[in-house]
Write a protein that holds these residues in place. Structure first.
Motif, mmCIF file in Angstrom:
data_model
loop_
_atom_site.group_PDB
_atom_site.id
_atom_site.type_symbol
_atom_site.label_atom_id
_atom_site.label_comp_id
_atom_site.label_asym_id
_atom_site.label_seq_id
_atom_site.Cartn_x
_atom_site.Cartn_y
_atom_site.Cartn_z
ATOM 1 N N VAL A 34 0.771 -1.012 -0.208
ATOM 2 C CA VAL A 34 -0.467 -0.158 0.120
ATOM 3 C C VAL A 34 1.040 1.390 0.508
ATOM 4 O O VAL A 34 0.722 1.706 -1.193
ATOM 5 C CB VAL A 34 -1.197 -0.431 1.578
ATOM 6 C CG1 VAL A 34 -1.888 1.773 1.170
ATOM 7 C CG2 VAL A 34 -2.219 -0.945 1.086
ATOM 8 N N ASP A 35 1.611 1.614 1.343
ATOM 9 C CA ASP A 35 2.210 2.911 1.910
ATOM 10 C C ASP A 35 3.756 3.520 0.761
ATOM 11 O O ASP A 35 4.493 2.454 0.464
ATOM 12 C CB ASP A 35 2.599 3.083 3.093
ATOM 13 C CG ASP A 35 1.571 3.300 3.631
ATOM 14 O OD1 ASP A 35 0.758 3.981 2.960
ATOM 15 O OD2 ASP A 35 1.347 3.017 4.927
ATOM 16 N N GLY A 36 3.577 3.785 -0.365
ATOM 17 C CA GLY A 36 4.830 4.172 -1.106
ATOM 18 C C GLY A 36 4.411 2.950 -2.980
ATOM 19 O O GLY A 36 5.368 3.309 -3.615
ATOM 20 N N VAL A 37 3.417 2.580 -2.405
ATOM 21 C CA VAL A 37 3.267 1.907 -3.627
ATOM 22 C C VAL A 37 1.885 1.921 -4.771
ATOM 23 O O VAL A 37 2.026 2.752 -5.103
ATOM 24 C CB VAL A 37 3.519 -0.050 -3.569
ATOM 25 C CG1 VAL A 37 2.885 -0.727 -4.570
ATOM 26 C CG2 VAL A 37 4.715 -0.371 -3.022
ATOM 27 N N THR A 43 1.572 11.565 1.612
ATOM 28 C CA THR A 43 0.124 12.546 1.796
ATOM 29 C C THR A 43 -0.738 10.913 1.679
ATOM 30 O O THR A 43 -1.234 11.361 2.404
ATOM 31 C CB THR A 43 -0.036 12.999 0.685
ATOM 32 O OG1 THR A 43 0.000 12.437 -0.589
ATOM 33 C CG2 THR A 43 1.548 14.079 0.146
ATOM 34 N N ARG A 44 -0.141 10.065 1.984
ATOM 35 C CA ARG A 44 -1.260 8.874 1.352
ATOM 36 C C ARG A 44 -2.760 8.649 0.080
ATOM 37 O O ARG A 44 -3.239 8.226 -0.014
ATOM 38 C CB ARG A 44 -1.988 8.508 3.002
ATOM 39 C CG ARG A 44 -0.985 7.290 3.817
ATOM 40 C CD ARG A 44 -1.680 6.843 4.853
ATOM 41 N NE ARG A 44 -0.499 6.220 6.045
ATOM 42 C CZ ARG A 44 -1.094 5.443 7.090
ATOM 43 N NH1 ARG A 44 -2.402 5.987 7.403
ATOM 44 N NH2 ARG A 44 0.235 5.475 7.519
ATOM 45 N N SER A 45 -2.118 10.053 -0.617
ATOM 46 C CA SER A 45 -2.719 10.373 -1.791
ATOM 47 C C SER A 45 -3.205 8.605 -2.850
ATOM 48 O O SER A 45 -2.027 8.517 -3.075
ATOM 49 C CB SER A 45 -2.498 11.768 -2.075
ATOM 50 O OG SER A 45 -3.722 11.253 -3.208
ATOM 51 N N GLY A 191 7.019 4.995 -7.698
ATOM 52 C CA GLY A 191 6.297 5.269 -6.431
ATOM 53 C C GLY A 191 4.557 4.453 -7.319
ATOM 54 O O GLY A 191 4.461 3.977 -8.043
ATOM 55 N N PRO A 192 3.941 5.324 -7.167
ATOM 56 C CA PRO A 192 2.427 5.134 -7.831
ATOM 57 C C PRO A 192 2.404 5.381 -8.676
ATOM 58 O O PRO A 192 1.488 4.751 -9.420
ATOM 59 C CB PRO A 192 0.866 6.115 -6.506
ATOM 60 C CG PRO A 192 2.328 5.911 -5.436
ATOM 61 C CD PRO A 192 3.418 6.082 -5.276
ATOM 62 N N ALA A 193 3.225 6.338 -9.347
ATOM 63 C CA ALA A 193 3.257 6.499 -10.638
ATOM 64 C C ALA A 193 3.930 4.999 -11.398
ATOM 65 O O ALA A 193 3.058 4.698 -12.867
ATOM 66 C CB ALA A 193 4.266 7.268 -11.404
ATOM 67 N N GLY A 194 4.386 4.277 -10.687
ATOM 68 C CA GLY A 194 5.548 3.248 -11.317
ATOM 69 C C GLY A 194 3.844 2.250 -11.524
ATOM 70 O O GLY A 194 3.774 1.325 -12.069
ATOM 71 N N TRP A 195 3.564 2.120 -9.913
ATOM 72 C CA TRP A 195 1.971 1.394 -9.783
ATOM 73 C C TRP A 195 1.455 1.258 -11.489
ATOM 74 O O TRP A 195 1.079 0.372 -11.792
ATOM 75 C CB TRP A 195 1.230 2.152 -8.665
ATOM 76 C CG TRP A 195 0.343 0.483 -8.317
ATOM 77 C CD1 TRP A 195 0.993 -0.875 -7.363
ATOM 78 C CD2 TRP A 195 -1.083 0.042 -8.737
ATOM 79 N NE1 TRP A 195 -0.440 -1.612 -7.525
ATOM 80 C CE2 TRP A 195 -1.509 -0.664 -7.614
ATOM 81 C CE3 TRP A 195 -1.855 1.464 -8.824
ATOM 82 C CZ2 TRP A 195 -2.702 -1.291 -7.726
ATOM 83 C CZ3 TRP A 195 -2.820 0.812 -9.196
ATOM 84 C CH2 TRP A 195 -3.635 -0.522 -8.585
ATOM 85 N N SER A 196 0.807 2.070 -11.308
ATOM 86 C CA SER A 196 -0.202 2.800 -12.246
ATOM 87 C C SER A 196 0.358 1.900 -13.799
ATOM 88 O O SER A 196 -0.181 1.395 -15.066
ATOM 89 C CB SER A 196 -0.987 4.400 -12.781
ATOM 90 O OG SER A 196 -1.356 3.994 -11.678
ATOM 91 N N GLU A 197 1.462 2.702 -13.758
ATOM 92 C CA GLU A 197 2.368 2.210 -15.373
ATOM 93 C C GLU A 197 2.319 0.598 -15.151
ATOM 94 O O GLU A 197 2.338 0.108 -16.488
ATOM 95 C CB GLU A 197 3.779 2.248 -15.613
ATOM 96 C CG GLU A 197 4.781 1.772 -16.226
ATOM 97 C CD GLU A 197 6.253 2.098 -15.571
ATOM 98 O OE1 GLU A 197 7.153 0.711 -16.064
ATOM 99 O OE2 GLU A 197 6.881 2.588 -15.017
#
Length: 205
Positions: A34-37, A43-45, A191-197
């Motif tokens: 979850v966090d950082g991924v 921000t936990r956004s 991070g989250p951009a990598g998760w979306s990728e």
């Protein structure tokens, strides 16, 4: 090591007559830290992952959260994201499964407010993760399990999955994890951009 996430198995487009049993129709299941991924570490956004989350929801692909956060926080995050899937909380202290999610199980753990809760005396993420993955595999022989994480703290999750994806991060030394799992997918974005990728590049268009 591979740095492009373009060849993960894509599930068939769901038929409007496809079974809606919680797990029987699943051909692909996503387990994620979850966090950082999935969420921004500070921000936990989930702003950067919303498009990918929407796509998973559209295709009825289960998203399993695994985190050191307490169960109350993961339940709140599920409500925020409009999810109702099994999750692992407290770093493996407990496994939560929606009641009736796995039809072949008449009872597992304690029933609490629509959830079956399995608590582990010694918190160990591997026990909860392996148990949950085995339940998915019993439910559907063809299921492919993808795991997304970013540090050695999540090595059990990555090793247990069929397709491990390491989400690049600038904040932790990933070299040990990459040496340990040289065939894992490594995202280009962080991070989250990598998760979306990883999600959009593997099961998107």
């Amino acid at each position: 090591m591979q740095t492009a996430v373009t060849t993960l198995p894509a599930p068939p487009t769901p038929s409007r007559h496809a079974a809606k049993s919680p797990c029987a129709a699943a051909t692909l299941v996503i387990f994620t830290a979850v966090d950082g991924v999935l969420c921004d570490a500070d921000t936990r956004s989930t702003h950067e992952t919303r498009a990918a989350l929407k796509m998973l929801a559209h295709r009825d692909i289960p998203l399993v959260l695994t985190s050191s956060r307490p169960s109350s926080e993961l339940l709140a995050l599920q409500r925020e994201l409009d999810l109702r899937y099994p999750f692992v909380a407290g770093g493996g202290a407990s496994l939560h499964i929606p009641t009736g999610y796995f039809p072949e199980l008449t009872r597992i753990g304690a029933q609490r407010d629509g959830w079956n809760v399995v608590e582990f005396k010694v918190p160990e993420a591997g026990h909860a993760i392996r148990l949950l993955m085995s339940l998915y595999r019993l439910c559907s022989e063809e299921v492919v399990i993808v795991a997304l994480a970013d540090t050695t703290h999540h090595r059990v999750l990555l090793h247990a999955a069929d397709v491990p994806v390491i989400v690049r991060t600038n904040n932790a030394d990933q070299q040990a994890l990459l040496r340990e799992m040289p065939s894992a997918y490594l995202t280009n974005a962080v991070g989250p951009a990598g998760w979306s990728e990883a999600i959009l590049g593997s099961v998107g268009e």
